[in-house]
Design an enzyme around this catalytic site. Structure first.
Site, PDB file in Angstrom:
ATOM      1  N   GLU A 113      30.380 -60.270  -5.382  1.00  0.00           N
ATOM      2  CA  GLU A 113      29.234 -59.659  -6.064  1.00  0.00           C
ATOM      3  C   GLU A 113      29.360 -59.911  -7.550  1.00  0.00           C
ATOM      4  OE1 GLU A 113      28.578 -55.587  -4.814  1.00  0.00           O
ATOM      5  OE2 GLU A 113      28.389 -56.187  -2.724  1.00  0.00           O
ATOM      6  N   ARG A 273      25.033 -56.174 -14.046  1.00  0.00           N
ATOM      7  CA  ARG A 273      23.674 -55.736 -13.704  1.00  0.00           C
ATOM      8  C   ARG A 273      22.783 -55.505 -14.908  1.00  0.00           C
ATOM      9  NH1 ARG A 273      25.200 -51.795  -8.593  1.00  0.00           N
ATOM     10  NH2 ARG A 273      25.883 -53.579  -7.350  1.00  0.00           N
ATOM     11  N   HIS A 333      19.654 -46.841 -10.466  1.00  0.00           N
ATOM     12  CA  HIS A 333      20.469 -47.004  -9.260  1.00  0.00           C
ATOM     13  C   HIS A 333      21.671 -46.075  -9.250  1.00  0.00           C
ATOM     14  CE1 HIS A 333      22.204 -49.123  -5.873  1.00  0.00           C
ATOM     15  NE2 HIS A 333      23.289 -49.450  -6.564  1.00  0.00           N
ATOM     16  N   ARG A 368      29.014 -49.734 -14.328  1.00  0.00           N
ATOM     17  CA  ARG A 368      29.875 -49.801 -13.136  1.00  0.00           C
ATOM     18  C   ARG A 368      29.879 -51.196 -12.530  1.00  0.00           C
ATOM     19  NH1 ARG A 368      28.716 -49.382  -7.637  1.00  0.00           N
ATOM     20  NH2 ARG A 368      26.571 -48.733  -8.007  1.00  0.00           N
TER      21      ARG A 368
HETATM   22  P1  FAD Z   1      26.244 -39.026  -1.950  1.00  0.00           P
HETATM   23  O1  FAD Z   1      26.640 -39.999  -0.932  1.00  0.00           O
HETATM   24  O2  FAD Z   1      24.939 -39.246  -2.617  1.00  0.00           O
HETATM   25  O3  FAD Z   1      26.228 -37.586  -1.267  1.00  0.00           O
HETATM   26  C1  FAD Z   1      25.736 -36.471  -1.974  1.00  0.00           C
HETATM   27  C2  FAD Z   1      25.608 -35.317  -1.018  1.00  0.00           C
HETATM   28  O4  FAD Z   1      25.382 -34.111  -1.732  1.00  0.00           O
HETATM   29  C3  FAD Z   1      24.444 -35.428  -0.054  1.00  0.00           C
HETATM   30  O5  FAD Z   1      24.901 -35.024   1.219  1.00  0.00           O
HETATM   31  C4  FAD Z   1      23.408 -34.440  -0.594  1.00  0.00           C
HETATM   32  O6  FAD Z   1      22.528 -33.926   0.369  1.00  0.00           O
HETATM   33  C5  FAD Z   1      24.332 -33.361  -1.126  1.00  0.00           C
HETATM   34  N1  FAD Z   1      23.742 -32.484  -2.136  1.00  0.00           N
HETATM   35  C6  FAD Z   1      23.186 -32.832  -3.325  1.00  0.00           C
HETATM   36  N2  FAD Z   1      22.792 -31.723  -3.989  1.00  0.00           N
HETATM   37  C7  FAD Z   1      23.109 -30.653  -3.220  1.00  0.00           C
HETATM   38  C8  FAD Z   1      22.943 -29.246  -3.340  1.00  0.00           C
HETATM   39  N3  FAD Z   1      22.328 -28.687  -4.383  1.00  0.00           N
HETATM   40  N4  FAD Z   1      23.390 -28.451  -2.347  1.00  0.00           N
HETATM   41  C9  FAD Z   1      23.974 -28.991  -1.233  1.00  0.00           C
HETATM   42  N5  FAD Z   1      24.145 -30.317  -1.060  1.00  0.00           N
HETATM   43  C10 FAD Z   1      23.726 -31.135  -2.032  1.00  0.00           C
HETATM   44  N6  FAD Z   1      28.003 -48.246  -4.041  1.00  0.00           N
HETATM   45  C11 FAD Z   1      28.964 -49.110  -3.656  1.00  0.00           C
HETATM   46  O7  FAD Z   1      30.121 -48.946  -4.039  1.00  0.00           O
HETATM   47  N7  FAD Z   1      28.656 -50.140  -2.830  1.00  0.00           N
HETATM   48  C12 FAD Z   1      27.407 -50.362  -2.370  1.00  0.00           C
HETATM   49  O8  FAD Z   1      27.179 -51.288  -1.607  1.00  0.00           O
HETATM   50  C13 FAD Z   1      26.377 -49.492  -2.785  1.00  0.00           C
HETATM   51  N8  FAD Z   1      25.099 -49.697  -2.403  1.00  0.00           N
HETATM   52  C14 FAD Z   1      24.156 -48.780  -2.738  1.00  0.00           C
HETATM   53  C15 FAD Z   1      22.858 -48.950  -2.254  1.00  0.00           C
HETATM   54  C16 FAD Z   1      21.893 -48.001  -2.522  1.00  0.00           C
HETATM   55  C17 FAD Z   1      20.494 -48.194  -2.016  1.00  0.00           C
HETATM   56  C18 FAD Z   1      22.223 -46.855  -3.285  1.00  0.00           C
HETATM   57  C19 FAD Z   1      21.194 -45.808  -3.566  1.00  0.00           C
HETATM   58  C20 FAD Z   1      23.498 -46.695  -3.790  1.00  0.00           C
HETATM   59  C21 FAD Z   1      24.472 -47.657  -3.519  1.00  0.00           C
HETATM   60  N9  FAD Z   1      25.764 -47.522  -3.996  1.00  0.00           N
HETATM   61  C22 FAD Z   1      26.732 -48.409  -3.622  1.00  0.00           C
HETATM   62  C23 FAD Z   1      26.166 -46.329  -4.735  1.00  0.00           C
HETATM   63  C24 FAD Z   1      26.893 -45.387  -3.760  1.00  0.00           C
HETATM   64  O9  FAD Z   1      26.235 -45.416  -2.530  1.00  0.00           O
HETATM   65  C25 FAD Z   1      26.926 -43.959  -4.263  1.00  0.00           C
HETATM   66  O10 FAD Z   1      27.274 -43.893  -5.610  1.00  0.00           O
HETATM   67  C26 FAD Z   1      27.955 -43.171  -3.444  1.00  0.00           C
HETATM   68  O11 FAD Z   1      27.673 -43.310  -2.080  1.00  0.00           O
HETATM   69  C27 FAD Z   1      27.932 -41.720  -3.864  1.00  0.00           C
HETATM   70  O12 FAD Z   1      28.704 -40.978  -2.945  1.00  0.00           O
HETATM   71  P2  FAD Z   1      28.858 -39.415  -3.167  1.00  0.00           P
HETATM   72  O13 FAD Z   1      29.686 -38.917  -2.040  1.00  0.00           O
HETATM   73  O14 FAD Z   1      29.277 -39.145  -4.532  1.00  0.00           O
HETATM   74  O15 FAD Z   1      27.352 -38.847  -3.076  1.00  0.00           O
HETATM   75  C1  SIN Z   2      24.304 -53.582  -3.743  1.00  0.00           C
HETATM   76  O1  SIN Z   2      24.532 -53.812  -2.555  1.00  0.00           O
HETATM   77  O2  SIN Z   2      23.763 -54.371  -4.519  1.00  0.00           O
HETATM   78  C2  SIN Z   2      24.720 -52.280  -4.290  1.00  0.00           C
HETATM   79  C3  SIN Z   2      26.148 -52.335  -4.578  1.00  0.00           C
HETATM   80  C4  SIN Z   2      26.524 -51.249  -5.534  1.00  0.00           C
HETATM   81  O3  SIN Z   2      25.699 -50.465  -5.975  1.00  0.00           O
HETATM   82  O4  SIN Z   2      27.704 -51.222  -5.860  1.00  0.00           O
END
Ligand code: FAD
Ligand code: SIN
Length: 533
Positions: A113, A273, A333, A368
């Site tokens: 990537e 990015r 994002h 990032r």
């Molecule tokens: P999340 O996975 O967002 O989980 C947050 C949780 O908190 C959810 O369950 C939500 O319902 C809960 N929540 C929020 N507020 C409250 C509240 N007030 N009360 C109770 N529950 C609450 N990163 C990579 O490293 N690789 C990738 O390939 C990648 N691709 C991506 C593609 C997309 C389309 C997106 C949007 C993001 C991508 N990212 C990627 C970024 C990555 O997915 C996220 O940064 C990461 O998954 C965040 O994980 P987390 O556990 O911190 O939060």
């Molecule tokens: C992507 O697949 O382009 C998202 C990867 C990331 O947010 O790290």
């Protein structure tokens, strides 16, 4: 009767689930999650998870790429933890059943990537987050001491003696309070603050809003990452077209079909990015026409097999990923900033930890590196759990739930559904806020429009803040209040940073300024709205 659990985890993405699997070994864990448990940024993650496991790679090389993407602002100790512990925790994830793609000889297959010097991204086709979620949920399901409450929206942190000792949350039965020895915020990101975003609707920055109102320090919020390639077709959702596509050879082209990236950046499509996003906008301005991502020069069968989820989304929008140039544009994002933590997830409020996208460990600096976010959630979710299990900051387990959840089937409703306070008429609509943030605090910023935006956001904040403090806002009003709170914090930080660095671009200060701005900008309002309970 006050409910009690040993450990509270707010959020069911990668950070919360990884923490819960360790916490359950020592006590009862209550996971509160505000929607369906699978609905999280994690569930939508496409490209993969980075770790230095592949041939020719090392934690030192991974650290070097992470630091370069972070544009001079990474906390180096946090980066070391990420890349070194990252090896251990991704190996563990694989051992615990995550099925990543493998090559013909059965070895893990590593994708490339942007801004990665080597192939180091493990993936499960283009739905890596879904596979990681599946693997973690199956571990959680084995633990009798983990209980999950869905549609449980945390609206307040309970603070006593300046220490967090639980949360208040709402579900369709009413308002509840639950106490715990330690609380982990794993509430994810805040893409919904902006009109254009790749994030699902849950990503409203709730953790930042909750922690800030409880007096915690929030840091680096001027740094939002705008992913360059979200689907940009009228009426279609801003579905992400993974960076892994460019890693596998996709080109960015203008309407005449010409590749243009190398005219702007030597690294072409694989520049970081922020640079790709800005080059795309420059090309759009130059030609007055959209820009496209294309894979038509690659084998069509392979394209559809490697990116099945993206191909399906494109099909719904009327494009064949393998043969059509697909119109793309930047969208919010990822938030690099968040609730400030140390290397173990401790925030500035004792008893309150944060991990994953909600946290600011400093690991990403100003921008990032792709696929480092899932890794951050995994590594720092696990580390936060170690602190919660220990006798130190958060206190040891030992609450009423320690024996497990048997006998806990019923819920203590501390108050029936509240009479909902209405927000005043001067409160904005959600789209007003998201438009303002996109136009004035988006991909490029400058003083005059930031100042105008901040005075508007200040007025809107004054309208929503009493509702946050009083509690009882409806889900829609809480969502709006959080978007306003986080947007305002982002705009204030963006005004203060008079330079261009990473995800933060100021047209009036186009250069990086290490003399004055090699610093982290944080905000903290001790006790502003944190109610002692
Ligand atoms: P999340 O996975 O967002 O989980 C947050 C949780 O908190 C959810 O369950 C939500 O319902 C809960 N929540 C929020 N507020 C409250 C509240 N007030 N009360 C109770 N529950 C609450 N990163 C990579 O490293 N690789 C990738 O390939 C990648 N691709 C991506 C593609 C997309 C389309 C997106 C949007 C993001 C991508 N990212 C990627 C970024 C990555 O997915 C996220 O940064 C990461 O998954 C965040 O994980 P987390 O556990 O911190 O939060
Ligand atoms: C992507 O697949 O382009 C998202 C990867 C990331 O947010 O790290």
């Amino acid at each position: 009767m006050q409910r009690r659990t040993d450990f509270l985890v707010i959020g069911s993405g990668i950070a919360g689930l990884r923490a819960a699997t360790d916490l359950a070994a020592a006590g009862s864990v209550l996971i509160l999650t505000k929607a369906d448990p699978d609905e999280s940024n994690t569930g939508y993650a496409q490209g993969g998870i980075a770790a230095a496991l592949g041939p020719g790679d090392s934690p030192a090389l991974h650290a070097a790429d992470t630091l370069a993407a972070g544009d001079g602002l990474c906390v180096e100790a946090a980066v070391r933890v990420l890349v070194e512990d990252g090896v251990r925790y991704t190996r563990e994830l694989v051992a615990n059943g995550a099925r990543f793609d493998r090559d013909a000889s059965g070895e893990l297959s590593f994708g490339r990537e942007g801004a990665h010097g080597v192939r180091r991204v493990m993936h499960a086709a283009d739905a890596t987050g879904r596979e990681i979620g599946r693997a973690l949920w199956s571990q959680v399901a084995e633990q009798a001491r983990v209980r999950v409450e869905r549609n449980a929206r945390v609206t307040r942190l309970l603070i006593r003696g300046r220490r967090c000792h639980g949360v208040a949350y709402e579900d369709d039965q009413g308002t509840h309070e639950v106490e715990a020895a330690a609380v982990l915020l794993a509430t994810g990101g805040a893409g919904q603050v902006f009109r254009e975003t790749t994030n699902p609707s849950i990503a409203t920055g709730d953790g930042v809003t909750l922690a800030w109102h409880a007096g915690a320090q929030v840091t680096d919020l001027e740094f939002t990452q705008f992913h360059p390639t979200a689907l940009s077709a009228p009426g279609a959702p801003r579905f992400l077209l993974s960076e892994a596509m460019r890693g596998e050879g996709a080109y960015l082209v203008n309407e005449a079909g010409e590749r243009f990236m190398t005219r702007y950046e030597a690294a072409g499509e694989l520049a970081s990015r922020d640079l790709v996003s800005r080059a795309m906008l420059a090309e759009q301005q130059r030609t007055g026409r959209p820009v496209y991502l294309t894979m038509r020069h690659l084998d069509a069968t392979w394209v559809r097999a490697r990116f099945p989820t993206i191909a399906a989304a494109c099909r719904v929008a009327g494009f064949d990923l393998a043969t059509d140039p697909v119109p793309v544009g930047p969208a919010a994002h990822y938030v690099m900033g968040g609730v400030e933590t140390d290397l173990w997830g401790r925030t500035t409020v004792p008893g309150l930890l944060a991990a994953g996208e909600v946290a600011c460990t400093g690991v990403h600096g100003a921008n990032r590196l792709a696929s480092n976010s899932l890794l951050e959630g995994l590594v720092f979710g696990a580390r936060a759990a170690q602190v919660m299990l220990g006798p130190g900051e958060a206190g040891a387990a030992g609450g009423a739930g320690g024996a497990g959840w048997a006998g806990w089937a019923g819920k203590e409703v501390t108050s029936s559904p509240p009479a909902r306070p209405a927000l005043p008429a001067r409160a904005p609509s959600e789209i007003d806020v998201r438009d303002l943030m996109w136009n004035s605090v988006g991909l490029s910023r400058e003083r005059a429009s930031l100042e105008t935006a901040i005075s508007q956001l200040d007025a809107w904040y004054a309208a929503v803040a009493p509702g946050i403090a009083a509690g009882g806002l409806s889900a829609a009003d809480w969502r709006l209040a959080s978007i306003v709170t986080v947007g305002r914090l982002m705009a204030r930080a963006a005004l203060r940073r008079e330079e261009t660095r990473g995800g933060h671009a100021r047209t009036d200060f186009p250069a990086r300024d290490d003399v004055n701005f090699k610093v982290h900008i944080g905000e903290r309002i001790p006790g502003a709205h944190g109610r002692e309970t």
